[in-house]
Write a protein that holds these residues in place. Structure first.
Motif, mmCIF file in Angstrom:
data_model
loop_
_atom_site.group_PDB
_atom_site.id
_atom_site.type_symbol
_atom_site.label_atom_id
_atom_site.label_comp_id
_atom_site.label_asym_id
_atom_site.label_seq_id
_atom_site.Cartn_x
_atom_site.Cartn_y
_atom_site.Cartn_z
ATOM 1 N N ARG A 19 -14.517 23.227 -23.776
ATOM 2 C CA ARG A 19 -14.230 24.193 -24.953
ATOM 3 C C ARG A 19 -14.388 23.385 -26.053
ATOM 4 O O ARG A 19 -13.971 22.307 -26.301
ATOM 5 C CB ARG A 19 -12.855 24.893 -24.991
ATOM 6 C CG ARG A 19 -12.683 25.656 -23.820
ATOM 7 C CD ARG A 19 -11.080 26.213 -23.623
ATOM 8 N NE ARG A 19 -10.925 26.823 -24.883
ATOM 9 C CZ ARG A 19 -10.628 28.214 -25.065
ATOM 10 N NH1 ARG A 19 -10.472 28.775 -23.948
ATOM 11 N NH2 ARG A 19 -10.202 28.590 -26.320
ATOM 12 N N PHE B 216 -13.315 24.005 -29.105
ATOM 13 C CA PHE B 216 -12.142 23.880 -29.881
ATOM 14 C C PHE B 216 -10.716 24.528 -29.099
ATOM 15 O O PHE B 216 -10.794 25.670 -28.733
ATOM 16 C CB PHE B 216 -12.065 24.662 -31.426
ATOM 17 C CG PHE B 216 -13.027 24.118 -32.184
ATOM 18 C CD1 PHE B 216 -12.724 22.826 -32.957
ATOM 19 C CD2 PHE B 216 -14.045 24.848 -32.445
ATOM 20 C CE1 PHE B 216 -13.499 22.501 -33.827
ATOM 21 C CE2 PHE B 216 -15.143 24.247 -33.353
ATOM 22 C CZ PHE B 216 -14.581 23.139 -34.030
ATOM 23 N N GLY B 217 -9.879 23.777 -28.968
ATOM 24 C CA GLY B 217 -8.479 24.077 -28.248
ATOM 25 C C GLY B 217 -7.656 24.537 -29.381
ATOM 26 O O GLY B 217 -7.738 24.032 -30.566
ATOM 27 N N LYS B 218 -6.553 25.107 -28.934
ATOM 28 C CA LYS B 218 -5.312 25.385 -29.955
ATOM 29 C C LYS B 218 -4.998 24.099 -30.669
ATOM 30 O O LYS B 218 -4.541 24.059 -31.776
ATOM 31 C CB LYS B 218 -4.302 26.035 -29.255
ATOM 32 C CG LYS B 218 -4.456 27.377 -28.801
ATOM 33 C CD LYS B 218 -3.116 28.134 -28.346
ATOM 34 C CE LYS B 218 -3.265 29.640 -28.291
ATOM 35 N NZ LYS B 218 -2.173 30.360 -28.142
ATOM 36 N N GLU B 219 -4.923 23.096 -30.048
ATOM 37 C CA GLU B 219 -4.481 21.712 -30.674
ATOM 38 C C GLU B 219 -5.482 21.353 -31.857
ATOM 39 O O GLU B 219 -5.105 20.559 -32.485
ATOM 40 C CB GLU B 219 -4.586 20.735 -29.649
ATOM 41 C CG GLU B 219 -3.364 20.998 -28.599
ATOM 42 C CD GLU B 219 -4.053 21.716 -27.530
ATOM 43 O OE1 GLU B 219 -5.229 21.642 -27.062
ATOM 44 O OE2 GLU B 219 -3.255 22.551 -26.778
ATOM 45 N N ASP B 220 -6.614 21.677 -31.536
ATOM 46 C CA ASP B 220 -7.641 21.659 -32.627
ATOM 47 C C ASP B 220 -7.546 22.272 -33.706
ATOM 48 O O ASP B 220 -8.296 21.616 -34.940
ATOM 49 C CB ASP B 220 -9.111 21.307 -31.909
ATOM 50 C CG ASP B 220 -9.198 20.667 -30.839
ATOM 51 O OD1 ASP B 220 -8.837 19.321 -30.675
ATOM 52 O OD2 ASP B 220 -9.802 21.033 -29.789
#
Length: 68
Positions: free
Chosen positions: A51, A53-57
């Motif tokens: 992915r 971008f993940g939520k943490e990014d």
């Protein structure tokens, strides 16, 4: 002996070297490289199974985010 084309050489081009070439030569080299690795890219899930971008990014919800 005929001169070998830049496309068929085994030279490892740097970005700097590629930028110095005429556009038609640069395009031919990049196209040949893409063709050479296409099967590997299509068949190796480790190269494409990620992915961007993940939520943490994403930091837009942070309390530290400044309005611009």
């Amino acid at each position: 002996m005929p001169e070998q084309s830049v496309v068929t050489t085994r030279h490892r081009w740097t970005a700097s070297e590629l930028r110095k070439l005429p556009e038609h030569e640069r395009s031919a080299i990049l196209e040949a490289a893409a063709i050479a690795v296409e099967a590997e890219y299509r068949n190796d899930p480790e190269l494409t199974d990620f992915r961007a971008f993940g939520k943490e990014d994403l930091h837009g919800d942070s309390a530290d985010a400044e309005t611009r």
